[in-house]
Design a protein around this motif. Structure first.
Motif, mmCIF file in Angstrom:
data_model
loop_
_atom_site.group_PDB
_atom_site.id
_atom_site.type_symbol
_atom_site.label_atom_id
_atom_site.label_comp_id
_atom_site.label_asym_id
_atom_site.label_seq_id
_atom_site.Cartn_x
_atom_site.Cartn_y
_atom_site.Cartn_z
ATOM 1 N N UNK A 122 -6.008 5.192 2.435
ATOM 2 C CA UNK A 122 -6.342 5.747 1.116
ATOM 3 C C UNK A 122 -5.326 6.828 0.758
ATOM 4 N N UNK A 123 -4.694 6.664 -0.399
ATOM 5 C CA UNK A 123 -3.719 7.642 -0.879
ATOM 6 C C UNK A 123 -4.006 7.888 -2.357
ATOM 7 N N UNK A 124 -3.985 9.145 -2.749
ATOM 8 C CA UNK A 124 -4.173 9.432 -4.159
ATOM 9 C C UNK A 124 -4.404 10.900 -4.427
ATOM 10 N N UNK A 125 -4.793 11.165 -5.659
ATOM 11 C CA UNK A 125 -5.035 12.543 -6.074
ATOM 12 C C UNK A 125 -5.900 12.552 -7.329
ATOM 13 N N UNK A 126 -6.365 13.735 -7.671
ATOM 14 C CA UNK A 126 -7.064 13.932 -8.938
ATOM 15 C C UNK A 126 -6.487 15.155 -9.606
ATOM 16 N N UNK A 127 -6.419 15.091 -10.935
ATOM 17 C CA UNK A 127 -6.069 16.305 -11.656
ATOM 18 C C UNK A 127 -7.167 16.642 -12.642
ATOM 19 N N UNK A 128 -7.235 17.949 -12.900
ATOM 20 C CA UNK A 128 -8.229 18.468 -13.822
ATOM 21 C C UNK A 128 -7.551 19.065 -15.032
ATOM 22 N N UNK B 194 0.827 -1.205 0.000
ATOM 23 C CA UNK B 194 0.000 0.000 0.000
ATOM 24 C C UNK B 194 0.864 1.259 0.000
ATOM 25 N N UNK B 195 1.856 1.302 0.869
ATOM 26 C CA UNK B 195 2.742 2.468 0.947
ATOM 27 C C UNK B 195 3.518 2.649 -0.352
ATOM 28 N N UNK B 196 4.021 1.543 -0.913
ATOM 29 C CA UNK B 196 4.776 1.619 -2.168
ATOM 30 C C UNK B 196 3.886 2.113 -3.305
ATOM 31 N N UNK B 197 2.668 1.593 -3.378
ATOM 32 C CA UNK B 197 1.738 2.009 -4.440
ATOM 33 C C UNK B 197 1.360 3.471 -4.276
ATOM 34 N N UNK B 198 1.072 3.887 -3.042
ATOM 35 C CA UNK B 198 0.709 5.287 -2.803
ATOM 36 C C UNK B 198 1.823 6.240 -3.184
ATOM 37 N N UNK C 101 -9.014 10.811 -11.335
ATOM 38 C CA UNK C 101 -8.400 10.522 -10.033
ATOM 39 C C UNK C 101 -7.679 9.186 -10.074
ATOM 40 N N UNK C 102 -6.638 9.095 -9.251
ATOM 41 C CA UNK C 102 -5.788 7.910 -9.133
ATOM 42 C C UNK C 102 -5.682 7.616 -7.634
ATOM 43 N N UNK C 103 -6.342 6.562 -7.174
ATOM 44 C CA UNK C 103 -6.449 6.307 -5.746
ATOM 45 C C UNK C 103 -6.044 4.871 -5.420
ATOM 46 N N UNK C 104 -5.251 4.737 -4.371
ATOM 47 C CA UNK C 104 -4.836 3.439 -3.848
ATOM 48 C C UNK C 104 -5.509 3.278 -2.486
ATOM 49 N N UNK C 105 -6.142 2.119 -2.269
ATOM 50 C CA UNK C 105 -6.800 1.866 -0.996
ATOM 51 C C UNK C 105 -6.343 0.536 -0.414
ATOM 52 N N UNK C 106 -6.192 0.517 0.907
ATOM 53 C CA UNK C 106 -5.896 -0.715 1.625
ATOM 54 C C UNK C 106 -7.225 -1.249 2.131
ATOM 55 N N UNK C 107 -7.662 -2.386 1.570
ATOM 56 C CA UNK C 107 -8.957 -2.954 1.906
ATOM 57 C C UNK C 107 -8.874 -3.745 3.213
ATOM 58 N N UNK C 108 -10.017 -4.052 3.843
ATOM 59 C CA UNK C 108 -10.009 -4.785 5.119
ATOM 60 C C UNK C 108 -9.270 -6.121 5.056
ATOM 61 N N UNK C 109 -9.272 -6.791 3.888
ATOM 62 C CA UNK C 109 -8.552 -8.068 3.763
ATOM 63 C C UNK C 109 -7.084 -7.861 3.397
#
Length: 182
Positions: free
Chosen positions: A110-116, A51-55, A128-136
């Motif tokens: 949750x880590x990410x951003x959006x650009x316009x 998650x940290x690496x992807x974010x 938007x480009x978002x990385x999330x760590x799910x419960x599993x």
């Protein structure tokens, strides 16, 4: 869960933005009408380290660069108000598209951003480009976008543009999964 989400102040008044629905990708369930909608989601890893690496790869432009895109940005990391130009292609066929970061999320899960899009971009909208760590502990990468043609040549390309956008979204997902593994 700790929430640290930043949004560009008074985004609708930001000079150069080419659309009115600024920040709409923060609530992907309610994307604005009149645009092509894109949502692509894929698991890119598992666990907090992934998650940290992807974010980090997403918010430092590394994912975009590793995908073959060239990125010129006035900030090393995504932050509201940062300007960047993402370009694809080679030589005289390279197309650069100007964008501004609209919102960022640096949260516990949750880590990410959006650009316009800015004036000069061949499309009009937000992504938007978002990385999330799910419960599993699965690490999910999601791209959400709304766009419509802003130039004669993107209008002329018709349904080809959304297909190319979806193909590039899948490519970014594969690129991010590869970066997380290394």
């Amino acid at each position: 869960m700790t929430r640290l989400t930043h949004v560009l102040s008074r985004p609708a008044r930001r000079p150069g933005l080419t659309y009115r629905e600024v920040g709409a990708t923060r609530t992907p369930e309610a994307l604005p009408a009149g645009y092509h909608h894109l949502r692509h989601s894929t698991v890119v890893g598992h666990g907090r380290d992934a998650f940290q690496a992807a974010g980090a790869a997403v918010t430092t432009w590394r994912m975009h660069r590793a995908s073959g895109a060239r990125v010129r940005a006035d900030a090393e990391r995504a932050w509201p108000g940062a300007h960047l130009e993402v370009s694809l292609g080679a030589g005289p066929l390279r197309l650069g598209v100007p964008c501004a970061v609209i919102w960022t999320a640096y949260e516990t899960e949750r880590i990410g951003f959006a650009y316009g899009t800015l004036t000069g971009h061949p499309e009009c909208g937000e992504e938007s480009f978002v990385v999330e760590l799910e419960p599993d502990c699965a690490v999910r990468f999601t791209i959400t976008a709304f766009s419509r043609p802003a130039t004669w040549y993107t209008r002329l390309a018709g349904p080809l543009v959304p297909r190319l956008q979806h193909a590039f979204a899948r490519h970014l997902g594969r690129t991010l999964a590869r970066l997380v593994r290394t």
